[in-house]
Write a protein that holds these residues in place. Structure first.
Motif, mmCIF file in Angstrom:
data_model
loop_
_atom_site.group_PDB
_atom_site.id
_atom_site.type_symbol
_atom_site.label_atom_id
_atom_site.label_comp_id
_atom_site.label_asym_id
_atom_site.label_seq_id
_atom_site.Cartn_x
_atom_site.Cartn_y
_atom_site.Cartn_z
ATOM 1 N N SER A 1 -2.220 3.044 -3.937
ATOM 2 C CA SER A 1 -2.449 1.605 -4.085
ATOM 3 C C SER A 1 -2.967 1.016 -2.791
ATOM 4 N N ILE B 1 -4.928 -6.611 -10.574
ATOM 5 C CA ILE B 1 -4.854 -5.202 -10.183
ATOM 6 C C ILE B 1 -5.812 -4.408 -11.057
ATOM 7 N N ASN C 1 0.829 -1.210 0.000
ATOM 8 C CA ASN C 1 0.000 0.000 0.000
ATOM 9 C C ASN C 1 0.859 1.253 0.000
ATOM 10 N N LEU D 1 5.380 2.255 -10.318
ATOM 11 C CA LEU D 1 4.608 1.075 -10.709
ATOM 12 C C LEU D 1 5.528 -0.096 -11.005
ATOM 13 N N LEU E 1 -5.513 0.509 -7.916
ATOM 14 C CA LEU E 1 -4.561 1.614 -8.096
ATOM 15 C C LEU E 1 -5.281 2.851 -8.609
ATOM 16 N N GLY F 1 -5.543 -5.935 -5.976
ATOM 17 C CA GLY F 1 -5.206 -4.553 -5.646
ATOM 18 C C GLY F 1 -6.010 -3.570 -6.475
#
Length: 501
Positions: A210, A258, A202, A244, A229, A227
């Motif tokens: 994130s 993600i 995070n 990233l 973002l 996750g």
């Protein structure tokens, strides 16, 4: 391909001059219009996969799509790497198969895979503004979504219990300090899933936000990392791609999904650095068409779901639920849960929403007035069985859920303030939105008919206010009913705060 056959007195679609016998020319595979090969290089597009030409008019009718693997060819005399080729072929199929789905389509897709993980993401642009609209539409038909991830919540973690979804747990990351808008993340996880937050991944910086969790109760005992973002458009894109890259290198080598608003348009040519970072770390995007659209702006594919386990993905696409300018994106997987309970048998048979309660009260009053069950002020016991049967029939007629409602899994007991009128209004809003989208093709314009858009926009705003008012009135009635009873009053307050046991 270029055609060298001869034609007489044909007019070039590009320069409007005649195409003579000795000229080479190209033919549009859709409308069959022809033009000089030199003009085609400027005005036509060539599909290397199908080896066909398309004129600019026909190209404008097709929705732009990101798929860098579509034109990939192998020399028939060489032996390609079969393992890598199958993975690329899988990604190409997912990107080609990505399409828009109605709420009914999404419900059917998720219902068919209700024992498997499904993920939805939406840039909600503020939970205080759009949470009720989004969750109202989702809870009408989609009871089987596993994960709902949100960006731009504009909320601090301490207030997360004000925004609950029935049968879901939630974890929030607070918005960036000093920012009132354009920050904050959330992940809603169905209660049947065992999850833990992965704080090591995070972060909350001016260039990248994130939030990650791990789901542990899968059948194969391999945890799933999920996750969300968000890249603030005001941040530095180069720093974002660098951060990233570091993040993706830290994550597990498989079973990672993600989702997020990356604010990098895959439909443009200036995304090579972003692509390089994804593919070099074993990740691939699942969404290939525009996810963000508003009049005056070119449609863009900035919301996405990326994964390093494409073999587990069955479907990806966009859902036409519009709570803002971003369409929700979703994917379904083959990953099964260790303990999935089938709730289809426990669907409520009766719908005790407020409109049905009022209907029953009125019908029951008229029924008593029309029947002679009392002798003076005393009830005649001889009529007891008849009265009981009539009341039972009245309850069935007022509260029974119809067959369509049961099949679509609408559950207004989850949100008792959702009335039949609100459901009909949501359907009309979707109808107006589809009319506006159809006008883009008819007018060959990316902005569509401005009159239809304004009509849709005004109706969407009115519906949003109606939903908020219905929810507020429902809560007010509960407070009025509990007036003078402090225990019931505090029970309602804690329910609103998300503190109910």
């Amino acid at each position: 391909m270029m055609d060298t056959n001869t034609r007489q007195k044909e007019i070039c679609h590009g320069c409007s001059k005649q195409i003579l016998k000795h000229h080479t020319f190209a033919v549009c595979s859709y409308c069959q219009k022809i033009c000089h090969s030199k003009c085609a290089n400027k005005l036509y597009s060539f599909n290397f996969t199908d080896e066909t030409w398309t004129c600019w008019e026909c190209s404008s009718l097709d929705e732009p799509r990101y798929n860098p693997f579509k034109a990939l060819k192998y020399d028939k005399y060489s032996q390609p790497d079969n393992e890598n080729f199958s993975e690329i072929h899988k990604i190409e199929n997912l990107l080609s198969g990505c399409k828009r789905h109605s709420l009914d389509d999404l419900s059917n897709i998720v219902t068919q895979s209700n024992k498997q993980i499904s993920i939805m993401f939406n840039n909600i642009d503020g939970v205080t503004s759009n949470f009720d609209t989004l969750t109202t539409e989702l809870t009408l038909k989609n009871e089987n979504l596993s994960i709902i991830a949100l960006a731009e919540t504009n909320l601090d973690e301490c207030n997360k219990n004000l925004f609950n979804i029935k049968d879901f747990q939630s974890t929030y990351q607070s918005k960036m300090s000093g920012k009132h808008k354009g920050s904050g993340l959330a992940i809603y996880v169905r209660e049947s899933l065992l999850f833990s937050e992965l704080s090591i991944y995070n972060q909350c910086s001016p260039n990248l936000e994130s939030l990650f969790i791990s789901i542990n109760n899968t059948c194969d005992q391999n945890p799933i990392t999920i996750g969300v973002l968000y890249r603030p458009p005001s941040g530095n894109e180069q720093i974002f791609t660098s951060e990233l890259n570091v993040l993706l290198q830290k994550l597990p080598l498989n079973n990672v999904y993600i989702c997020g608003d990356f604010n990098i348009d895959l439909l443009k040519n200036s995304k090579s650095k972003f692509e390089d970072i994804l593919y070099s770390n074993g990740f691939a995007p699942l969404i290939s068409i525009a996810t963000h659209h508003k009049p005056g702006c070119i449609p863009s594919c900035i919301d996405n779901i990326i994964t390093n386990s494409t073999d587990s993905v069955t479907t990806s696409g966009i859902c036409d639920i519009i709570s803002g300018h971003h369409c929700p994106v979703f994917c379904t997987t083959l990953i099964e849960l260790n303990s999935c309970s089938d709730k289809s048998s426990s669907l409520p048979k009766y719908d005790f929403n407020e409109s049905n309660m009022i209907k029953f009260e009125n019908e029951f009053t008229r029924f008593l007035q029309s029947k002679n069950y009392f002798v003076g002020a005393i009830f005649d016991e001889k009529n007891f069985d008849e009265l009981l049967n009539n009341i039972s029939n009245l309850v069935e007629s007022c509260f029974i859920m119809d067959e369509k409602l049961l099949k679509s899994k609408r559950n207004r007991i989850t949100n008792p303030w959702i009335t039949s009128g609100i459901i009909a209004s949501i359907a009309k809003k979707d109808y107006l939105y589809n009319l506006w989208r159809q006008s883009m093709k008819k007018l060959k314009s990316k902005e569509g008919d401005p009159i239809l858009y304004d009509k849709y926009k005004e109706y969407r705003k009115a519906l949003k206010n109606t939903i908020s008012s219905a929810k507020r009135m429902h809560k007010q009635k509960k407070f009025d009913k509990a007036n003078g009873n402090s225990r019931e009053t505090w029970k309602i307050i804690n329910e609103i705060r998300g503190k109910q046991k």
